[in-house]
Design an enzyme around this catalytic site. Structure first.
Site, PDB file in Angstrom:
ATOM      1  N   TYR A 157       0.836  -1.210   0.000  1.00 29.66           N
ATOM      2  CA  TYR A 157       0.000   0.000   0.000  1.00 29.66           C
ATOM      3  C   TYR A 157       0.872   1.262   0.000  1.00 29.66           C
ATOM      4  O   TYR A 157       0.657   2.182  -0.794  1.00 29.66           O
ATOM      5  CB  TYR A 157      -0.923  -0.018   1.227  1.00 29.66           C
ATOM      6  CG  TYR A 157      -1.711   1.257   1.414  1.00 29.66           C
ATOM      7  CD1 TYR A 157      -2.626   1.670   0.453  1.00 29.66           C
ATOM      8  CD2 TYR A 157      -1.534   2.055   2.553  1.00 29.66           C
ATOM      9  CE1 TYR A 157      -3.355   2.856   0.622  1.00 29.66           C
ATOM     10  CE2 TYR A 157      -2.249   3.227   2.730  1.00 29.66           C
ATOM     11  CZ  TYR A 157      -3.158   3.617   1.762  1.00 29.66           C
ATOM     12  OH  TYR A 157      -3.866   4.788   1.917  1.00 29.66           O
ATOM     13  N   LYS A 161       1.084   4.271  -2.874  1.00 31.52           N
ATOM     14  CA  LYS A 161       0.819   5.701  -2.618  1.00 31.52           C
ATOM     15  C   LYS A 161       2.049   6.559  -2.932  1.00 31.52           C
ATOM     16  O   LYS A 161       1.922   7.697  -3.371  1.00 31.52           O
ATOM     17  CB  LYS A 161       0.376   5.895  -1.163  1.00 31.52           C
ATOM     18  CG  LYS A 161      -1.035   5.383  -0.900  1.00 31.52           C
ATOM     19  CD  LYS A 161      -2.055   6.182  -1.698  1.00 31.52           C
ATOM     20  CE  LYS A 161      -3.463   5.715  -1.485  1.00 31.52           C
ATOM     21  NZ  LYS A 161      -4.454   6.487  -2.252  1.00 31.52           N
TER      22      LYS A 161
HETATM   23  P1  NAP Z   1     -13.144   3.899   2.013  1.00 31.39           P
HETATM   24  O1  NAP Z   1     -14.068   4.479   3.019  1.00 31.39           O
HETATM   25  O2  NAP Z   1     -12.851   2.440   2.061  1.00 31.39           O
HETATM   26  O3  NAP Z   1     -13.659   4.274   0.556  1.00 31.39           O
HETATM   27  C1  NAP Z   1     -12.956   3.806  -0.561  1.00 31.39           C
HETATM   28  C2  NAP Z   1     -13.658   4.274  -1.807  1.00 31.39           C
HETATM   29  O4  NAP Z   1     -12.954   3.714  -2.936  1.00 31.39           O
HETATM   30  C3  NAP Z   1     -15.095   3.793  -1.870  1.00 31.39           C
HETATM   31  O5  NAP Z   1     -15.908   4.820  -2.408  1.00 31.39           O
HETATM   32  C4  NAP Z   1     -15.012   2.617  -2.828  1.00 31.39           C
HETATM   33  O6  NAP Z   1     -16.213   2.525  -3.574  1.00 31.39           O
HETATM   34  C5  NAP Z   1     -13.877   3.016  -3.759  1.00 31.39           C
HETATM   35  N1  NAP Z   1     -13.273   1.825  -4.347  1.00 31.39           N
HETATM   36  C6  NAP Z   1     -12.625   0.824  -3.704  1.00 31.39           C
HETATM   37  N2  NAP Z   1     -12.304  -0.143  -4.590  1.00 31.39           N
HETATM   38  C7  NAP Z   1     -12.768   0.265  -5.797  1.00 31.39           C
HETATM   39  C8  NAP Z   1     -12.760  -0.302  -7.099  1.00 31.39           C
HETATM   40  N3  NAP Z   1     -12.233  -1.512  -7.342  1.00 31.39           N
HETATM   41  N4  NAP Z   1     -13.323   0.391  -8.115  1.00 31.39           N
HETATM   42  C9  NAP Z   1     -13.882   1.601  -7.888  1.00 31.39           C
HETATM   43  N5  NAP Z   1     -13.940   2.192  -6.690  1.00 31.39           N
HETATM   44  C10 NAP Z   1     -13.386   1.525  -5.648  1.00 31.39           C
HETATM   45  O7  NAP Z   1     -11.717   4.604   2.014  1.00 31.39           O
HETATM   46  P2  NAP Z   1     -11.202   5.980   2.650  1.00 31.39           P
HETATM   47  O8  NAP Z   1     -10.663   5.663   3.988  1.00 31.39           O
HETATM   48  O9  NAP Z   1     -12.219   7.039   2.472  1.00 31.39           O
HETATM   49  O10 NAP Z   1      -9.936   6.258   1.705  1.00 31.39           O
HETATM   50  C11 NAP Z   1     -10.050   7.078   0.553  1.00 31.39           C
HETATM   51  C12 NAP Z   1      -8.653   7.350   0.019  1.00 31.39           C
HETATM   52  O11 NAP Z   1      -7.861   7.969   1.032  1.00 31.39           O
HETATM   53  C13 NAP Z   1      -7.890   6.104  -0.396  1.00 31.39           C
HETATM   54  O12 NAP Z   1      -7.124   6.367  -1.548  1.00 31.39           O
HETATM   55  C14 NAP Z   1      -6.980   5.837   0.779  1.00 31.39           C
HETATM   56  O13 NAP Z   1      -5.828   5.137   0.406  1.00 31.39           O
HETATM   57  C15 NAP Z   1      -6.666   7.257   1.207  1.00 31.39           C
HETATM   58  N6  NAP Z   1      -6.243   7.377   2.600  1.00 31.39           N
HETATM   59  C16 NAP Z   1      -7.076   6.999   3.607  1.00 31.39           C
HETATM   60  C17 NAP Z   1      -6.651   7.126   4.930  1.00 31.39           C
HETATM   61  C18 NAP Z   1      -7.526   6.733   6.098  1.00 31.39           C
HETATM   62  O14 NAP Z   1      -7.001   6.645   7.227  1.00 31.39           O
HETATM   63  N7  NAP Z   1      -8.827   6.501   5.895  1.00 31.39           N
HETATM   64  C19 NAP Z   1      -5.365   7.634   5.205  1.00 31.39           C
HETATM   65  C20 NAP Z   1      -4.544   8.010   4.158  1.00 31.39           C
HETATM   66  C21 NAP Z   1      -4.998   7.882   2.849  1.00 31.39           C
HETATM   67  P3  NAP Z   1     -17.104   1.167  -3.713  1.00 31.39           P
HETATM   68  O15 NAP Z   1     -16.967   0.411  -2.435  1.00 31.39           O
HETATM   69  O16 NAP Z   1     -18.473   1.700  -4.003  1.00 31.39           O
HETATM   70  O17 NAP Z   1     -16.499   0.486  -4.883  1.00 31.39           O
END
Ligand code: NAP
Length: 252
Positions: A157, A161
């Site tokens: 991961y 990133k």
């Molecule tokens: P999340 O709640 O799990 O949401 C992930 C989103 O990505 C969902 O809308 C999901 O949509 C979509 N997704 C996942 N697999 C997909 C696929 N195969 N095709 C199309 N869409 C897909 O995640 P989050 O925590 O909000 O994270 C969002 C971003 O922020 C990510 O890039 C993550 O790496 C980054 N990030 C998160 C954190 C954290 O602590 N949360 C920290 C640093 C960076 P569906 O389920 O509808 O497909």
């Protein structure tokens, strides 16, 4: 404020978490937003919620883990619903499985790279030429605080990133002079649907950082609005870290 009035935006992974908050915030600032993800019921609900608040939004289903055919189709559909232009692309969709390298299988490797890196590359390829023709646009890559630190079970991961963050620098060099601003927004530990199962463990980690608490999706969305808006006109190739101070302080 209407900092994104008359702009159009495609936000990937907007059915949940950070992407959902970014889509809602963009719409509240006047943008017409295309929301994507795989889950149509959640996507339709996000779009309906935005419309009920007086904003403009449509949901487009797309699985970004598949071939680039689906990615290119998404770009075409976004152009169709948004009246022929995407002014802002937010590459937010991401998956973050906790996998040790010794047990990693090829399918898991391929899906992380497909969603986190390949889809952004081909969305940029499809959408940035139109931004250039119209004289400008914005690309925001959602990176992660993890791209610069090593965590056990986080090699794949974190590497994905880091690649996305470096791609933003390359795209800024490639497209900046043509009016397209490209930056990375790197969230810290944020409470979302995706991280909810590990909430207690994550709260333990952030208890020792300056913020003392988990970020909420709106904390990240506010920074995304800034990067998308003209307020960030001089920002190119930057990484905006919203991590509650985690990376710059000792976790003791
Ligand atoms: P999340 O709640 O799990 O949401 C992930 C989103 O990505 C969902 O809308 C999901 O949509 C979509 N997704 C996942 N697999 C997909 C696929 N195969 N095709 C199309 N869409 C897909 O995640 P989050 O925590 O909000 O994270 C969002 C971003 O922020 C990510 O890039 C993550 O790496 C980054 N990030 C998160 C954190 C954290 O602590 N949360 C920290 C640093 C960076 P569906 O389920 O509808 O497909």
């Amino acid at each position: 404020m209407q900092r994104l009035k008359d702009r159009t935006a495609l936000v990937t992974g907007a059915t949940s978490g950070i992407g959902r908050a970014i889509a809602s915030s963009f719409a509240a600032e006047g943008a017409y937003v295309a929301i994507t993800g795989r889950d149509a019921s959640r996507g339709d609900a996000v779009a309906a919620e935005i419309r009920e608040s007086g904003g403009l939004a449509d949901f487009l289903a797309a699985d970004l883990a598949g071939s680039t055919v689906a990615v290119r189709r998404l770009a075409r559909e976004a152009l169709e619903v948004l009246g022929g232009r995407v002014d802002v692309l937010v590459n937010n969709a991401g998956i973050f499985p906790s996998i040790s390298t010794t047990t990693l299988d090829e399918a898991a490797f391929d899906s992380v790279i497909a969603v986190n890196v390949r889809a952004p590359f081909f969305l940029v390829q499809e959408l940035v030429p139109g931004m250039i023709e119209r004289g400008g646009g914005v690309v925001i890559n959602i990176g992660s605080w993890i791209s610069t630190v090593g965590l056990p079970s986080g090699a794949l991961y974190g590497a994905s990133k880091a690649m996305l963050e470096q791609a933003a620098r390359g795209w800024a060099a490639e497209f900046g002079r043509a009016g397209v601003r490209v930056n990375t927004l790197a969230p810290g530990v944020t409470l979302t649907d995706g991280t909810l199962p590990a909430k207690e463990q994550l709260e333990g980690i952030v208890a020792r950082i300056p913020s003392g608490q988990l970020a909420l999706p709106d904390d990240i969305a506010k920074a995304a609005v800034f990067l998308a808006s003209d307020e960030a006109a001089y920002m190119h190739a930057s990484t905006l870290l919203i991590d509650g101070g985690a990376l710059s302080t000792r976790l003791t």
